[in-house]
Scaffold this motif. Structure first.
Motif, PDB file in Angstrom:
ATOM      1  N   MET A   1      -1.067  57.633  94.648  1.00  0.00           N
ATOM      2  CA  MET A   1      -0.561  58.954  94.990  1.00  0.00           C
ATOM      3  C   MET A   1       0.927  58.880  95.267  1.00  0.00           C
ATOM      4  O   MET A   1       1.383  58.026  96.030  1.00  0.00           O
ATOM      5  N   ASP A   2       1.704  59.762  94.642  1.00  0.00           N
ATOM      6  CA  ASP A   2       3.133  59.807  94.905  1.00  0.00           C
ATOM      7  C   ASP A   2       3.376  60.218  96.348  1.00  0.00           C
ATOM      8  O   ASP A   2       2.751  61.134  96.876  1.00  0.00           O
ATOM      9  N   ARG A   3       4.321  59.521  96.975  1.00  0.00           N
ATOM     10  CA  ARG A   3       4.688  59.861  98.337  1.00  0.00           C
ATOM     11  C   ARG A   3       5.624  61.074  98.339  1.00  0.00           C
ATOM     12  O   ARG A   3       6.291  61.358  97.333  1.00  0.00           O
ATOM     13  N   ILE A   4       5.676  61.759  99.445  1.00  0.00           N
ATOM     14  CA  ILE A   4       6.666  62.811  99.651  1.00  0.00           C
ATOM     15  C   ILE A   4       7.517  62.378 100.841  1.00  0.00           C
ATOM     16  O   ILE A   4       7.032  62.297 101.977  1.00  0.00           O
ATOM     17  N   ILE A   5       8.761  62.058 100.549  1.00  0.00           N
ATOM     18  CA  ILE A   5       9.674  61.514 101.550  1.00  0.00           C
ATOM     19  C   ILE A   5      10.784  62.528 101.819  1.00  0.00           C
ATOM     20  O   ILE A   5      11.390  63.063 100.884  1.00  0.00           O
ATOM     21  N   PHE A   6      11.033  62.782 103.093  1.00  0.00           N
ATOM     22  CA  PHE A   6      12.186  63.589 103.499  1.00  0.00           C
ATOM     23  C   PHE A   6      13.284  62.658 104.012  1.00  0.00           C
ATOM     24  O   PHE A   6      12.988  61.674 104.710  1.00  0.00           O
ATOM     25  N   HIS A   7      14.521  62.959 103.662  1.00  0.00           N
ATOM     26  CA  HIS A   7      15.653  62.361 104.369  1.00  0.00           C
ATOM     27  C   HIS A   7      16.336  63.504 105.107  1.00  0.00           C
ATOM     28  O   HIS A   7      16.827  64.450 104.495  1.00  0.00           O
ATOM     29  N   VAL A   8      16.336  63.426 106.439  1.00  0.00           N
ATOM     30  CA  VAL A   8      16.882  64.493 107.272  1.00  0.00           C
ATOM     31  C   VAL A   8      18.176  64.001 107.905  1.00  0.00           C
ATOM     32  O   VAL A   8      18.189  62.974 108.589  1.00  0.00           O
ATOM     33  N   ASP A   9      19.247  64.740 107.663  1.00  0.00           N
ATOM     34  CA  ASP A   9      20.588  64.305 108.055  1.00  0.00           C
ATOM     35  C   ASP A   9      21.285  65.434 108.805  1.00  0.00           C
ATOM     36  O   ASP A   9      21.381  66.551 108.299  1.00  0.00           O
ATOM     37  N   VAL A  10      21.752  65.153 110.017  1.00  0.00           N
ATOM     38  CA  VAL A  10      22.462  66.164 110.802  1.00  0.00           C
ATOM     39  C   VAL A  10      23.821  66.440 110.167  1.00  0.00           C
ATOM     40  O   VAL A  10      24.563  65.516 109.833  1.00  0.00           O
ATOM     41  N   ASN A  11      24.155  67.708 110.010  1.00  0.00           N
ATOM     42  CA  ASN A  11      25.447  68.082 109.422  1.00  0.00           C
ATOM     43  C   ASN A  11      26.565  67.859 110.438  1.00  0.00           C
ATOM     44  O   ASN A  11      26.559  68.438 111.525  1.00  0.00           O
ATOM     45  N   SER A  12      27.527  66.983 110.065  1.00  0.00           N
ATOM     46  CA  SER A  12      28.678  66.675 110.944  1.00  0.00           C
ATOM     47  C   SER A  12      28.203  66.459 112.373  1.00  0.00           C
ATOM     48  O   SER A  12      28.611  67.171 113.306  1.00  0.00           O
ATOM     49  N   ALA A  13      27.359  65.449 112.561  1.00  0.00           N
ATOM     50  CA  ALA A  13      26.616  65.287 113.817  1.00  0.00           C
ATOM     51  C   ALA A  13      27.490  65.314 115.063  1.00  0.00           C
ATOM     52  O   ALA A  13      27.281  66.137 115.969  1.00  0.00           O
ATOM     53  N   PHE A  14      28.461  64.420 115.152  1.00  0.00           N
ATOM     54  CA  PHE A  14      29.235  64.324 116.392  1.00  0.00           C
ATOM     55  C   PHE A  14      29.967  65.633 116.676  1.00  0.00           C
ATOM     56  O   PHE A  14      30.019  66.098 117.815  1.00  0.00           O
ATOM     57  N   LEU A  15      30.540  66.227 115.630  1.00  0.00           N
ATOM     58  CA  LEU A  15      31.255  67.484 115.808  1.00  0.00           C
ATOM     59  C   LEU A  15      30.286  68.602 116.182  1.00  0.00           C
ATOM     60  O   LEU A  15      30.555  69.417 117.082  1.00  0.00           O
ATOM     61  N   SER A  16      29.141  68.663 115.503  1.00  0.00           N
ATOM     62  CA  SER A  16      28.150  69.707 115.786  1.00  0.00           C
ATOM     63  C   SER A  16      27.638  69.602 117.213  1.00  0.00           C
ATOM     64  O   SER A  16      27.515  70.612 117.920  1.00  0.00           O
ATOM     65  N   TRP A  17      27.331  68.379 117.650  1.00  0.00           N
ATOM     66  CA  TRP A  17      26.781  68.201 118.997  1.00  0.00           C
ATOM     67  C   TRP A  17      27.809  68.553 120.067  1.00  0.00           C
ATOM     68  O   TRP A  17      27.468  69.143 121.094  1.00  0.00           O
ATOM     69  N   THR A  18      29.071  68.217 119.823  1.00  0.00           N
ATOM     70  CA  THR A  18      30.125  68.603 120.764  1.00  0.00           C
ATOM     71  C   THR A  18      30.286  70.123 120.791  1.00  0.00           C
ATOM     72  O   THR A  18      30.437  70.726 121.852  1.00  0.00           O
ATOM     73  N   ALA A  19      30.241  70.736 119.602  1.00  0.00           N
ATOM     74  CA  ALA A  19      30.376  72.194 119.520  1.00  0.00           C
ATOM     75  C   ALA A  19      29.242  72.889 120.268  1.00  0.00           C
ATOM     76  O   ALA A  19      29.468  73.864 121.012  1.00  0.00           O
ATOM     77  N   VAL A  20      28.018  72.427 120.076  1.00  0.00           N
ATOM     78  CA  VAL A  20      26.862  73.041 120.747  1.00  0.00           C
ATOM     79  C   VAL A  20      26.994  72.919 122.262  1.00  0.00           C
ATOM     80  O   VAL A  20      26.738  73.885 123.010  1.00  0.00           O
ATOM     81  N   ILE A 111      21.904  57.248 114.304  1.00  0.00           N
ATOM     82  CA  ILE A 111      21.771  58.211 115.393  1.00  0.00           C
ATOM     83  C   ILE A 111      21.518  59.622 114.886  1.00  0.00           C
ATOM     84  O   ILE A 111      20.933  60.445 115.579  1.00  0.00           O
ATOM     85  N   ASP A 112      21.908  59.897 113.618  1.00  0.00           N
ATOM     86  CA  ASP A 112      21.830  61.270 113.126  1.00  0.00           C
ATOM     87  C   ASP A 112      21.081  61.422 111.807  1.00  0.00           C
ATOM     88  O   ASP A 112      21.211  62.454 111.144  1.00  0.00           O
ATOM     89  N   GLU A 113      20.283  60.432 111.423  1.00  0.00           N
ATOM     90  CA  GLU A 113      19.527  60.569 110.176  1.00  0.00           C
ATOM     91  C   GLU A 113      18.250  59.744 110.226  1.00  0.00           C
ATOM     92  O   GLU A 113      18.175  58.722 110.911  1.00  0.00           O
ATOM     93  N   ALA A 114      17.251  60.212 109.498  1.00  0.00           N
ATOM     94  CA  ALA A 114      15.969  59.522 109.489  1.00  0.00           C
ATOM     95  C   ALA A 114      15.192  59.884 108.229  1.00  0.00           C
ATOM     96  O   ALA A 114      15.389  60.957 107.641  1.00  0.00           O
ATOM     97  N   TYR A 115      14.318  58.951 107.819  1.00  0.00           N
ATOM     98  CA  TYR A 115      13.366  59.219 106.744  1.00  0.00           C
ATOM     99  C   TYR A 115      12.039  59.617 107.373  1.00  0.00           C
ATOM    100  O   TYR A 115      11.648  59.099 108.433  1.00  0.00           O
ATOM    101  N   LEU A 116      11.337  60.529 106.705  1.00  0.00           N
ATOM    102  CA  LEU A 116      10.064  61.016 107.209  1.00  0.00           C
ATOM    103  C   LEU A 116       9.085  61.074 106.045  1.00  0.00           C
ATOM    104  O   LEU A 116       9.345  61.716 105.029  1.00  0.00           O
ATOM    105  N   ASP A 117       7.967  60.363 106.180  1.00  0.00           N
ATOM    106  CA  ASP A 117       6.913  60.420 105.169  1.00  0.00           C
ATOM    107  C   ASP A 117       5.947  61.536 105.559  1.00  0.00           C
ATOM    108  O   ASP A 117       5.230  61.435 106.553  1.00  0.00           O
ATOM    109  N   VAL A 118       5.964  62.609 104.778  1.00  0.00           N
ATOM    110  CA  VAL A 118       5.144  63.786 105.094  1.00  0.00           C
ATOM    111  C   VAL A 118       4.005  63.956 104.096  1.00  0.00           C
ATOM    112  O   VAL A 118       3.420  65.042 103.982  1.00  0.00           O
ATOM    113  N   THR A 119       3.658  62.893 103.388  1.00  0.00           N
ATOM    114  CA  THR A 119       2.660  62.986 102.314  1.00  0.00           C
ATOM    115  C   THR A 119       1.370  63.632 102.782  1.00  0.00           C
ATOM    116  O   THR A 119       0.808  64.507 102.107  1.00  0.00           O
TER     117      THR A 119
END
Length: 418
Positions: A1-20, A111-119
């Protein structure tokens, strides 16, 4: 079965977190993400490197890792904010917690990205909701609950998911399945291929390989002849979209421990004796503290420096006995730096200044196979002799007391206790 993999990456993490954080503290504050802004350091202390940038700042040609002074020349009205690692850790933990609520098969790679197997979620959500709507659910939950945005790359392996998440930003979902590689990935510049460094890309361009598609259609044997076996095979496979589909839930144990710092002023032969020791002492203490926290020992001490021309040099020394002791790390680091900088043919011979210093320890073990050195054995032996001598002195005193009592009162008065 083919896996379904997500790569989730925060947009401009350090800047975004400081802004928030700033918007939480003051809802009327300017959102740093909407103006030319960067996260950097204090120019006066020479920690002036761009670590994150807003999209408006990117339009001025500002690049991550370039000096703050250079960025300010491109955009004089650029807003520069300092790093805030406590805030980064808090938002990173919250970000990962949301991802983990969708799948325990999570591999955090920074710190701002991860892979997620959602198969397996394909059996939970209707076909029309999977996988794009699940990716949207993740993006929406992070935006609404945490206040920042992420990109989600969707594919059947990690390489393509990572490539997809780097497409148009921010707050987007992109797919890059093997059937889409030729259309979406092959036209990209060879430098955009994940894992293809600047030097490798330059080498490939020099032989006419300008796009990822060029590399995919190039002979593997010829790539190996130009790049070496490991790099040649990697470029050939990844350009064709071939990558691992295994998401590792646990991060590997660290293979080394190190800390580095940019110096306030250039270190030269004139100030080496006064300025270098406190820097190395601070770095050694930090490395030692991390080793002790994880209860590990290192068998090799290393140092590295970066010159005023941004060139790196390093030295290392193998220890006879592994250590996590700050004094041992410090003494050997100073010895290595002395050889690298002040020894025969040292960097100071060419009047080179040092702007960054690093101290590291690797070749780790858990202490199980450490061998005591001669000093340890000598110290242990002395302690054992001292204890034996004290025991003998006590027994002699007791015997003398018993003899005195018998002489005065007779033999029947003293009985041994049970």
């Amino acid at each position: 079965m083919d896996r379904i993999i997500f790569h989730v990456d925060v947009n401009s993490a350090f800047l975004s977190w400081t802004a928030v954080k700033r918007l939480k503290e003051d809802p009327n504050a300017v959102d740093l993400r909407t103006i030319p802004s960067v996260v950097g350091g204090d120019v006066k202390t020479r920690h002036g490197i761009v670590t994150a940038k807003s999209i408006p700042a990117k339009k001025y040609g500002i690049q991550t890792a370039e000096p703050i002074n250079s960025a300010l020349q491109k955009c004089p009205k650029l807003v520069v904010v300092p790093s805030d690692f406590q805030t980064y850790r808090e938002y990173s933990n919250a970000f990962i917690a949301i991802l983990r609520s969708y799948s325990e098969l999570l591999e955090q790679v920074s710190i701002d990205e991860a892979y997620l197997d959602v198969t397996t979620l394909k059996y939970v959500y209707p076909a029309e909701d999977f996988p794009l709507n699940v990716a949207k659910m993740i993006r929406d939950e992070i935006r609404e609950n945490l206040g920042f945005t992420v990109n989600v790359g969707v594919s059947s392996n990690k390489l393509l998911a990572k490539m997809a998440s780097d497409f148009t930003k921010p707050d987007k979902t992109h797919t890059l399945f093997p059937s889409e590689v030729q259309e979406k990935m092959w036209p990209l510049d060879i430098g955009d291929l994940y894992g293809c460094g600047k030097k490798t890309a330059a080498r490939l361009r020099s032989i006419g390989i300008r796009t990822i598609g060029d590399a995919a259609n190039y002979s593997e044997e010829l790539l190996i002849s130009q790049l070496g076996e490991k790099s040649g095979e990697y470029i050939h496979r990844s350009a064709r979209g071939i990558g691992s589909d295994v998401v590792h839930p646990e991060r590997d144990d660290p293979k080394s421990y190190s800390n580095e710092t940019t110096t306030k002023n250039d270190i030269t032969s004139a100030n080496f004796d006064t300025d270098m020791p406190p820097i190395v002492r601070r770095l050694s203490d930090k490395v030692s503290g991390r080793l002790k926290k994880d209860n590990v020992f290192g068998g090799t001490i290393s140092v590295q420096v970066k010159t005023e021309e941004f060139k790196r040099f390093s030295r290392q020394l193998k220890l006879p006995v592994s250590t996590n002791d700050a004094d041992v790390i410090y003494d050997n680091a100073m010895k290595l730096l002395g050889e690298l900088l002040t020894g025969d043919d040292g960097l100071f011979e060419d009047n080179i200044g040092i702007r960054l210093v690093g101290v590291g320890v690797d070749h780790l073990d858990n202490g199980e196979f450490r061998q005591g050195n001669l000093f340890d054995w000598m110290t242990t032996g002395k302690e054992e002799l001292r204890a034996e001598k004290e025991k003998q002195e006590k027994e002699d005193k007791l015997s003398q007391m018993e003899k005195s009592i018998r002489d005065k009162f007779g033999d029947g008065l003293i009985h041994k206790g049970l």
